[in-house]
Design a protein around this motif. Structure first.
Motif, PDB file in Angstrom:
ATOM      1  N   SER A 239      26.421  -2.609 -24.135  1.00  0.00           N
ATOM      2  CA  SER A 239      27.313  -2.791 -23.085  1.00  0.00           C
ATOM      3  C   SER A 239      27.382  -1.541 -22.296  1.00  0.00           C
ATOM      4  N   GLU A 240      28.059  -1.747 -20.999  1.00  0.00           N
ATOM      5  CA  GLU A 240      27.961  -0.762 -20.244  1.00  0.00           C
ATOM      6  C   GLU A 240      29.374  -0.567 -19.670  1.00  0.00           C
ATOM      7  N   HIS A 241      29.923   0.793 -19.018  1.00  0.00           N
ATOM      8  CA  HIS A 241      31.072   0.918 -18.418  1.00  0.00           C
ATOM      9  C   HIS A 241      30.877   2.118 -17.547  1.00  0.00           C
ATOM     10  N   PHE A 242      31.685   2.170 -16.606  1.00  0.00           N
ATOM     11  CA  PHE A 242      31.912   3.530 -15.617  1.00  0.00           C
ATOM     12  C   PHE A 242      32.861   4.224 -15.944  1.00  0.00           C
ATOM     13  N   LEU A 243      32.584   5.581 -15.902  1.00  0.00           N
ATOM     14  CA  LEU A 243      33.439   6.613 -15.857  1.00  0.00           C
ATOM     15  C   LEU A 243      33.729   7.244 -14.534  1.00  0.00           C
ATOM     16  N   VAL A 244      34.771   7.056 -13.990  1.00  0.00           N
ATOM     17  CA  VAL A 244      35.106   7.196 -12.427  1.00  0.00           C
ATOM     18  C   VAL A 244      36.252   8.702 -12.521  1.00  0.00           C
ATOM     19  N   THR A 245      35.794   9.565 -11.818  1.00  0.00           N
ATOM     20  CA  THR A 245      36.637  10.755 -11.645  1.00  0.00           C
ATOM     21  C   THR A 245      37.433  10.679 -10.363  1.00  0.00           C
ATOM     22  N   GLY A 246      38.420  10.936 -10.608  1.00  0.00           N
ATOM     23  CA  GLY A 246      39.311  10.659  -9.168  1.00  0.00           C
ATOM     24  C   GLY A 246      39.376  12.048  -8.696  1.00  0.00           C
ATOM     25  N   GLY A 247      39.963  12.005  -7.252  1.00  0.00           N
ATOM     26  CA  GLY A 247      40.254  13.446  -6.444  1.00  0.00           C
ATOM     27  C   GLY A 247      39.441  13.682  -5.537  1.00  0.00           C
ATOM     28  N   ASN A 248      38.313  12.883  -5.230  1.00  0.00           N
ATOM     29  CA  ASN A 248      37.240  13.334  -4.231  1.00  0.00           C
ATOM     30  C   ASN A 248      37.547  12.393  -2.989  1.00  0.00           C
ATOM     31  N   ARG A 249      37.426  13.083  -1.682  1.00  0.00           N
ATOM     32  CA  ARG A 249      37.368  12.537  -0.567  1.00  0.00           C
ATOM     33  C   ARG A 249      36.049  11.621  -0.190  1.00  0.00           C
ATOM     34  N   LEU A 250      36.067  10.355   0.083  1.00  0.00           N
ATOM     35  CA  LEU A 250      34.711   9.960   0.313  1.00  0.00           C
ATOM     36  C   LEU A 250      34.350  10.294   1.866  1.00  0.00           C
ATOM     37  N   GLU A 251      32.984  10.725   2.054  1.00  0.00           N
ATOM     38  CA  GLU A 251      32.770  11.059   3.345  1.00  0.00           C
ATOM     39  C   GLU A 251      31.174  10.693   3.655  1.00  0.00           C
ATOM     40  N   GLY A 252      30.883  10.278   4.658  1.00  0.00           N
ATOM     41  CA  GLY A 252      29.317   9.929   4.611  1.00  0.00           C
ATOM     42  C   GLY A 252      29.275   8.703   5.393  1.00  0.00           C
ATOM     43  N   GLU A 253      27.742   8.199   5.124  1.00  0.00           N
ATOM     44  CA  GLU A 253      27.318   6.748   5.643  1.00  0.00           C
ATOM     45  C   GLU A 253      26.816   6.023   4.665  1.00  0.00           C
ATOM     46  N   VAL A 254      27.120   4.642   4.701  1.00  0.00           N
ATOM     47  CA  VAL A 254      26.686   3.805   3.758  1.00  0.00           C
ATOM     48  C   VAL A 254      26.073   2.475   4.593  1.00  0.00           C
ATOM     49  N   VAL A 255      24.779   2.201   4.058  1.00  0.00           N
ATOM     50  CA  VAL A 255      24.295   0.900   4.690  1.00  0.00           C
ATOM     51  C   VAL A 255      24.551  -0.469   3.723  1.00  0.00           C
ATOM     52  N   VAL A 256      24.954  -1.488   4.372  1.00  0.00           N
ATOM     53  CA  VAL A 256      25.273  -2.697   3.720  1.00  0.00           C
ATOM     54  C   VAL A 256      24.219  -3.579   3.703  1.00  0.00           C
ATOM     55  N   GLY A 257      23.877  -4.264   2.732  1.00  0.00           N
ATOM     56  CA  GLY A 257      22.670  -5.151   2.733  1.00  0.00           C
ATOM     57  C   GLY A 257      23.173  -6.699   3.061  1.00  0.00           C
ATOM     58  N   GLY A 258      22.584  -7.637   2.545  1.00  0.00           N
ATOM     59  CA  GLY A 258      22.647  -9.013   3.094  1.00  0.00           C
ATOM     60  C   GLY A 258      23.827  -9.590   2.360  1.00  0.00           C
ATOM     61  N   ALA A 259      24.457 -10.484   2.827  1.00  0.00           N
ATOM     62  CA  ALA A 259      25.842 -11.130   2.057  1.00  0.00           C
ATOM     63  C   ALA A 259      25.586 -12.075   0.838  1.00  0.00           C
TER      64      ALA A 259
END
Length: 419
Positions: free
Chosen positions: A2-22
């Motif tokens: 099984s898999e899980h995410f480890l998410v570290t908080g505190g960072n400001r998101l900056e930059g560009e992201v491209v979205v795919g099809g719906a």
């Protein structure tokens, strides 16, 4: 494993992201390929788990399906099989969208009751009643939706609720029915318009897409086509909310910002600078978000799929917000997980009251559906320490390249495998 995410908080998101099809469009477009013998090509397909799952459903119905990059090629035989078995269908809700095309092409269908997200009751009553008005017989037998028709004819159909799934199934059955069908109180989502456009490219005669009334003139035969999926407005909005929650600066590309009018207005009310662009939008949040109220409604209202993100935003906003869920009654299971993260929240019926706190606290949390999983990751981005997000297979069903995109914006996230 099984898999899980480890998410570290505190960072400001900056930059560009491209979205795919719906996601909410591509699976229905793939199902529509059943309506025409030959090879239909669907482009701009998102790299999500549900696309190969739908490919398996179609293969089980006799189609040849090739997946290559963001393109899916579906070759439908002259006589598709009419039975979508349990093993293929149980894994995701959208598999039920083969019901309408199978009734139209084969005049019969046996589709196992679908699985999918645990967000509340989503009965098939409207799907069945619409097919009955078109001349089909439809019952639930041994865990399957069974439908048969000697002939399909046009009808006047009024939905008691603008259900997206019922609108799609009735629409795809009606395009090959004899005469005129009118669907009143139809769903208005951009994904419905996308399906109408593809059907018309195949030779159907559908008008009124995007309005509350769809009119379909039945035709005898459709032809295969090539169609590009519209951008995913829910994924796009997720990144927009993430920018606001982390006081970031994110440009989102690959989506029509007009499909997110109310959502972007809500971000503006929360204090964000939102700039529409030709192929997307930009969100800049300089200060702590302000508390605002949300109420989910069918399109063009605030999407129920974004309710977890709205709760996440409210959890760190300055002030008290009320979230009202008018579509799916079990979506507030997400609130229980947010409370684990230190959110000051309580629910009463279909309302949730959230008193914002400056920072959430890290904890292990569990996803109950696609959007809840993404919402928990966003919450982890504004929590102290490292948040464990479990059952992340849900997120993989709806968010292509989720980890890569988040890291590209400066988020700190790690995918961990365990026995």
């Amino acid at each position: 494993m099984s898999e899980h995410f480890l998410v570290t908080g505190g960072n400001r998101l900056e930059g560009e992201v491209v979205v795919g099809g719906a996601k909410n469009s591509v699976l229905k477009l793939m199902a529509a390929a059943l309506l025409a013998e030959g090879t239909t090509v669907v482009t701009n397909c998102p790299d999500i788990l549900d696309v190969p799952l739908m490919a398996e459903v179609l293969r089980g119905l006799g189609c040849e399906v090739e997946l290559e990059g963001s393109e899916v090629r579906i070759t439908t035989p002259a006589e598709p099989k009419y039975r979508a078995d349990f093993d293929a269908v149980k894994q995701f809700r959208a598999s039920v969208c083969v019901l309408g095309p199978l009734v139209a092409r084969c005049r019969r269908a046996v589709v196992a009751l679908p699985g999918g997200d645990a967000i509340g009751s989503r009965p098939l009553d409207m799907h069945q009643s619409g097919l009955r008005l078109l001349g089909a017989r439809s019952e639930i037998e041994h865990g399957c939706v069974v439908a048969e028709a000697d002939d399909l004819h046009g009808a006047n159909i009024r939905l008691v609720f603008p259900s997206v799934g019922a609108t799609e199934n009735i629409l795809m059955a009606a395009v090959l029915a004899r005469g005129e069908t009118v669907i009143d109180n139809a769903a208005r989502e951009p994904e419905i318009v996308d399906l109408c456009n593809m059907l018309n490219q195949m030779g159907a005669k559908v008008s009124g897409g995007g309005s509350t009334t769809l009119t379909i003139q039945g035709v005898r035969k459709l032809e295969p086509t090539t169609h590009r999926v519209i951008g995913d407005r829910i994924v796009a909005a997720t990144w927009g909310v993430a920018a606001s929650m982390t006081r970031g600066d994110v440009r989102v590309r690959g989506v029509n910002h007009k499909h997110l009018g109310l959502v972007l207005d809500k971000l503006r009310l929360a204090g964000a600078e939102v700039t529409p662009e030709v192929d997307g939008f930009r969100v800049i949040q300089r200060e702590r978000p302000k508390a605002i109220n949300f109420a989910t409604l069918p399109y063009p209202g605030f999407p129920t799929d974004l309710q977890p993100m709205a709760i996440g935003l409210a959890a760190v906003a300055d002030g008290t917000s009320m979230i009202t869920e008018n579509v799916f009654e079990s979506r507030f299971r997400f609130v229980e997980e947010m409370i684990r993260l230190g959110a000051d929240a309580r629910t009463d019926g279909h309302h949730a009251v959230i008193r914002g706190v400056p920072v959430l606290s890290s904890a292990p949390v569990w996803s109950s559906d696609i959007r809840a999983g993404a919402g928990l990751v966003l919450a982890g981005l504004v929590a102290d320490g490292v948040t464990e997000v479990h059952d992340i297979f849900h997120i993989d069903r709806g968010y292509p390249r989720f980890v890569e995109n988040l890291r590209g914006l400066g988020g700190v996230i790690e995918r961990v495998s365990t026995e």
